[in-house]
Design a protein around this motif. Structure first.
Motif, PDB file in Angstrom:
ATOM      1  N   VAL A 177       0.841  -1.192   0.000  1.00 37.75           N
ATOM      2  CA  VAL A 177       0.000   0.000   0.000  1.00 37.75           C
ATOM      3  C   VAL A 177       0.881   1.248   0.000  1.00 37.75           C
ATOM      4  O   VAL A 177       1.897   1.304   0.690  1.00 37.75           O
ATOM      5  N   MET A 178       0.437   2.252  -0.773  1.00 34.82           N
ATOM      6  CA  MET A 178       1.165   3.520  -0.892  1.00 34.82           C
ATOM      7  C   MET A 178       0.221   4.667  -0.554  1.00 34.82           C
ATOM      8  O   MET A 178      -0.943   4.649  -0.967  1.00 34.82           O
ATOM      9  N   PRO A 179       0.698   5.680   0.171  1.00 34.01           N
ATOM     10  CA  PRO A 179      -0.139   6.867   0.358  1.00 34.01           C
ATOM     11  C   PRO A 179      -0.283   7.586  -0.973  1.00 34.01           C
ATOM     12  O   PRO A 179       0.669   7.658  -1.754  1.00 34.01           O
ATOM     13  N   GLU A 180      -1.467   8.098  -1.255  1.00 33.18           N
ATOM     14  CA  GLU A 180      -1.691   8.824  -2.510  1.00 33.18           C
ATOM     15  C   GLU A 180      -1.559  10.318  -2.252  1.00 33.18           C
ATOM     16  O   GLU A 180      -2.506  10.966  -1.814  1.00 33.18           O
ATOM     17  N   ASP A 181      -0.403  10.831  -2.537  1.00 39.23           N
ATOM     18  CA  ASP A 181      -0.155  12.260  -2.376  1.00 39.23           C
ATOM     19  C   ASP A 181      -0.937  13.011  -3.445  1.00 39.23           C
ATOM     20  O   ASP A 181      -0.927  12.605  -4.605  1.00 39.23           O
TER      21      ASP A 181
ATOM     22  N   PRO B 136     -14.006  -1.018  -3.409  1.00 36.45           N
ATOM     23  CA  PRO B 136     -14.076  -0.480  -2.038  1.00 36.45           C
ATOM     24  C   PRO B 136     -14.334  -1.550  -0.978  1.00 36.45           C
ATOM     25  O   PRO B 136     -13.875  -1.416   0.155  1.00 36.45           O
ATOM     26  N   ILE B 137     -15.055  -2.598  -1.334  1.00 34.73           N
ATOM     27  CA  ILE B 137     -15.341  -3.673  -0.370  1.00 34.73           C
ATOM     28  C   ILE B 137     -14.040  -4.390   0.001  1.00 34.73           C
ATOM     29  O   ILE B 137     -13.774  -4.639   1.182  1.00 34.73           O
ATOM     30  N   PHE B 138     -13.231  -4.713  -0.994  1.00 32.54           N
ATOM     31  CA  PHE B 138     -11.945  -5.367  -0.746  1.00 32.54           C
ATOM     32  C   PHE B 138     -11.040  -4.458   0.073  1.00 32.54           C
ATOM     33  O   PHE B 138     -10.462  -4.869   1.081  1.00 32.54           O
ATOM     34  N   ARG B 139     -10.935  -3.206  -0.365  1.00 28.71           N
ATOM     35  CA  ARG B 139     -10.055  -2.245   0.301  1.00 28.71           C
ATOM     36  C   ARG B 139     -10.453  -2.071   1.776  1.00 28.71           C
ATOM     37  O   ARG B 139      -9.609  -2.109   2.665  1.00 28.71           O
ATOM     38  N   GLU B 140     -11.735  -1.868   2.015  1.00 25.16           N
ATOM     39  CA  GLU B 140     -12.209  -1.658   3.388  1.00 25.16           C
ATOM     40  C   GLU B 140     -11.977  -2.895   4.253  1.00 25.16           C
ATOM     41  O   GLU B 140     -11.554  -2.785   5.411  1.00 25.16           O
ATOM     42  N   ALA B 141     -12.217  -4.073   3.682  1.00 28.42           N
ATOM     43  CA  ALA B 141     -12.026  -5.313   4.446  1.00 28.42           C
ATOM     44  C   ALA B 141     -10.576  -5.486   4.882  1.00 28.42           C
ATOM     45  O   ALA B 141     -10.311  -6.076   5.926  1.00 28.42           O
ATOM     46  N   LEU B 142      -9.644  -4.948   4.088  1.00 35.04           N
ATOM     47  CA  LEU B 142      -8.224  -5.056   4.438  1.00 35.04           C
ATOM     48  C   LEU B 142      -7.714  -3.849   5.216  1.00 35.04           C
ATOM     49  O   LEU B 142      -6.532  -3.796   5.563  1.00 35.04           O
ATOM     50  N   GLY B 143      -8.575  -2.872   5.454  1.00 35.01           N
ATOM     51  CA  GLY B 143      -8.155  -1.705   6.223  1.00 35.01           C
ATOM     52  C   GLY B 143      -7.375  -0.688   5.410  1.00 35.01           C
ATOM     53  O   GLY B 143      -6.621   0.105   5.981  1.00 35.01           O
ATOM     54  N   VAL B 144      -7.556  -0.703   4.092  1.00 39.19           N
ATOM     55  CA  VAL B 144      -6.913   0.303   3.242  1.00 39.19           C
ATOM     56  C   VAL B 144      -7.790   1.544   3.289  1.00 39.19           C
ATOM     57  O   VAL B 144      -8.982   1.499   2.983  1.00 39.19           O
ATOM     58  N   LYS B 145      -7.194   2.647   3.670  1.00 36.43           N
ATOM     59  CA  LYS B 145      -7.945   3.868   3.939  1.00 36.43           C
ATOM     60  C   LYS B 145      -8.066   4.744   2.688  1.00 36.43           C
ATOM     61  O   LYS B 145      -7.245   4.625   1.766  1.00 36.43           O
ATOM     62  N   PRO B 146      -9.056   5.631   2.677  1.00 30.66           N
ATOM     63  CA  PRO B 146      -9.092   6.632   1.604  1.00 30.66           C
ATOM     64  C   PRO B 146      -7.763   7.400   1.606  1.00 30.66           C
ATOM     65  O   PRO B 146      -7.192   7.669   2.665  1.00 30.66           O
ATOM     66  N   GLY B 147      -7.274   7.702   0.425  1.00 31.26           N
ATOM     67  CA  GLY B 147      -5.978   8.362   0.335  1.00 31.26           C
ATOM     68  C   GLY B 147      -4.819   7.382   0.267  1.00 31.26           C
ATOM     69  O   GLY B 147      -3.663   7.785   0.287  1.00 31.26           O
ATOM     70  N   GLU B 148      -5.123   6.080   0.198  1.00 34.98           N
ATOM     71  CA  GLU B 148      -4.100   5.059   0.027  1.00 34.98           C
ATOM     72  C   GLU B 148      -4.415   4.252  -1.234  1.00 34.98           C
ATOM     73  O   GLU B 148      -5.584   4.097  -1.602  1.00 34.98           O
ATOM     74  N   LYS B 149      -3.384   3.753  -1.866  1.00 37.47           N
ATOM     75  CA  LYS B 149      -3.529   2.945  -3.074  1.00 37.47           C
ATOM     76  C   LYS B 149      -2.870   1.592  -2.855  1.00 37.47           C
ATOM     77  O   LYS B 149      -1.744   1.531  -2.378  1.00 37.47           O
ATOM     78  N   ILE B 150      -3.593   0.533  -3.216  1.00 40.38           N
ATOM     79  CA  ILE B 150      -2.974  -0.783  -3.244  1.00 40.38           C
ATOM     80  C   ILE B 150      -2.157  -0.851  -4.534  1.00 40.38           C
ATOM     81  O   ILE B 150      -2.708  -0.733  -5.626  1.00 40.38           O
ATOM     82  N   ILE B 151      -0.868  -0.992  -4.393  1.00 37.75           N
ATOM     83  CA  ILE B 151       0.009  -1.086  -5.557  1.00 37.75           C
ATOM     84  C   ILE B 151       0.056  -2.519  -6.065  1.00 37.75           C
ATOM     85  O   ILE B 151       0.110  -2.760  -7.260  1.00 37.75           O
ATOM     86  N   ALA B 152       0.040  -3.468  -5.151  1.00 39.39           N
ATOM     87  CA  ALA B 152       0.174  -4.864  -5.567  1.00 39.39           C
ATOM     88  C   ALA B 152      -0.341  -5.795  -4.492  1.00 39.39           C
ATOM     89  O   ALA B 152      -0.319  -5.467  -3.308  1.00 39.39           O
ATOM     90  N   THR B 153      -0.789  -6.946  -4.938  1.00 36.68           N
ATOM     91  CA  THR B 153      -0.922  -8.100  -4.057  1.00 36.68           C
ATOM     92  C   THR B 153       0.105  -9.087  -4.588  1.00 36.68           C
ATOM     93  O   THR B 153       0.010  -9.549  -5.726  1.00 36.68           O
TER      94      THR B 153
END
Length: 185
Positions: A95-99, A141-158
């Protein structure tokens, strides 16, 4: 050819893994090597979630919920993919913060990508394979929320990680001369 060149050329994306467990401490050690990737201002724009053993089920459940149809059903293809995910020894979510500043966002993405390439190469040297996935469901958003990825963050990879059960053949690459323009004056 030196060892680094050989490792770069021989590394493959692995889709079929042995059942053998991977030591979490070895993954941490590899990430500590990979973190030496170039990153502007050394801001280390990454964080990780590692799913192993029974913890993999949280990753799988998040995937299945993201795949659920409006009627509440999980398509058979998603159920098969979930079983495949369960068979993989480790899942690393990066996960990366989205500046909001485009330049910083680009620099951060480049840094995370460089770090992940370092990670793959260091792991390959030790006989550990992986595949970098960035499928559509990482944006759900369902996947992101379930993993605790917050708004303003980007999943770069699994990153799906394990010892290779099958190493694919090398695919041809274009000679760089066909993609290179040399300006000398």
């Amino acid at each position: 050819m030196n060892a680094i060149d050989q490792n770069i050329i021989e590394r493959r994306s692995i889709k079929k893994f042995k059942d053998d467990a991977i030591n979490v401490e070895e993954i941490i050690e590899l990430l500590n090597v990979a973190k030496w990737a170039p990153n502007h201002k050394v801001n280390e724009p990454w964080r990780f979630q590692l799913y192993t053993a029974a913890g993999k089920e949280k990753f799988v459940e998040a995937f299945m919920e993201a795949m659920r149809t409006p009627e509440g059903e999980i398509p058979p293809k998603a159920l098969n993919k979930a079983d495949y995910f369960r068979s993989i020894p480790l899942h690393l979510v990066v996960v990366m913060p989205e500046d909001p500043r485009q330049r910083r966002w680009d620099e951060d993405y480049g840094a995370v990508s460089s770090m992940l390439q370092n990670f793959q190469l260091a792991a390959w040297q030790r006989g550990i394979g992986m595949i970098w996935r960035s499928n559509d469901w990482i944006y759900n958003p369902i996947f992101r929320e379930a993993l605790g990825v917050k708004p303003g963050e980007k999943i770069i990879a699994t990153m799906m990680i394990g010892y290779p059960a099958h190493i694919p053949a090398k695919q041809q690459r274009t000679d760089i001369r066909e993609k290179l323009t040399i300006i000398s004056e």
